[in-house]
Design an enzyme around this catalytic site. Structure first.
Site, PDB file in Angstrom:
ATOM      1  N   GLU A 114       4.496   1.203  47.403  1.00 19.41           N
ATOM      2  CA  GLU A 114       4.395   2.542  48.087  1.00 19.41           C
ATOM      3  C   GLU A 114       5.088   3.538  46.874  1.00 19.41           C
ATOM      4  O   GLU A 114       4.636   4.744  46.650  1.00 19.41           O
ATOM      5  CB  GLU A 114       4.805   2.744  49.275  1.00 19.41           C
ATOM      6  N   GLU A 134       3.237  -5.315  55.243  1.00 21.31           N
ATOM      7  CA  GLU A 134       3.773  -4.710  56.371  1.00 21.31           C
ATOM      8  C   GLU A 134       3.220  -5.168  57.696  1.00 21.31           C
ATOM      9  O   GLU A 134       3.718  -5.087  58.733  1.00 21.31           O
ATOM     10  CB  GLU A 134       3.790  -3.109  56.220  1.00 21.31           C
TER      11      GLU A 134
END
Length: 260
Positions: A114, A134
């Site tokens: 990210e 995640e």
């Protein structure tokens, strides 16, 4: 100079170099990492001489992502109070008016992916591996992962990587558009610095408007993008740097840009 336990920040000419610098801990992202990152960003904002940023890492890996010990202690209340701040730390690179290049090797997992998604250009060594896992821990990416990855690689690939928690190597990352340049590990930082220095020596207004225009085009209509092009062209055509760039080319000499 050493910045803290997790990050280092140095300047090489016009280029600011942020180094993930806690190799023994796999350069994990946690509270201290994020606080140090914010401090470096404040220094970047205050330094008007910077023409580009390179983000790299020491050790065998770029980053194994979020520190699970940190994640285990996170509550809904903490997220409500802090997530906008956390997202802004990674959005900073996209909004910064100078180029930001990520130089990635080894593991680049989760929050680290990210982080580089907010950068302008991603260069990877051929030993790099990417994953956004995640979902397997009970949540979805929340620092730009679902948004920026989808813009970058398309909805299908984003779903495969995020929902399927699939890990990919550098060659596949290049093929689907997650990275832009693939090099050998020993060439990684040299290639990143070469490109950063090249862009840092272009007229600042041209770089600023080019970056803003591309970002805007990625998020808006064609009509909006064309309107922005009209505005930036009107401004740039009145600058000394444009006249210097054209004159130097015709005179077959190196231009001297002044940012005016």
């Amino acid at each position: 100079m050493s910045y803290g336990k997790h990050l280092a920040f140095n300047k090489d000419g016009k280029i600011g170099i942020i180094t993930l610098d806690n190799a023994k801990g796999f350069n994990l992202v946690g509270t201290d990492f994020l606080s140090e990152l914010e401090g470096i960003q404040k220094e970047i904002i205050a330094d008007r001489d910077l023409g580009g940023i390179v983000i790299n890492a020491n050790g065998e890996h770029f980053s194994a992502g979020i520190d699970l010990k940190f994640l285990k202690g996170v509550s809904s209340e903490f997220i409500m109070d802090n997530l906008v701040w956390l997202q802004n730390l990674y959005s900073f690179w996209q909004e910064l008016p100078i180029p930001v290049i990520a130089a990635v090797h080894g593991f680049c997992y989760g929050s680290a992916t990210e982080l580089i998604l907010g950068c302008d250009i991603r260069i990877a060594a051929d030993n790099a591996r990417f994953s956004i896992p995640e979902v397997r821990f009970g949540l979805a990416p929340d620092m730009g992962g679902t948004t920026r990855l989808t813009h970058l690689v398309g909805i299908g690939q984003a779903k495969r990587l995020i929902m399927g928690c699939e890990e990919i190597d550098a060659e596949e990352a290049l093929r689907i558009g997650l990275i832009e340049i693939l090099v050998k590990p020993e060439e990684l930082n040299k290639r990143a610095m070469k490109l950063a220095n090249k862009m840092a020596n272009f007229p600042p207004a041209a770089i600023r408007f080019a970056k803003k225009g591309i970002n805007l085009a990625n998020e808006s209509s064609v009509e909006t993008g064309l309107l922005f092009e009209q505005v930036q062209s009107t401004y740039c055509c009145g600058t000394e740097d444009l006249r210097e760039g054209v004159t130097a080319f015709l005179e077959k000499r190196n231009p001297v840009f002044k940012g005016r």
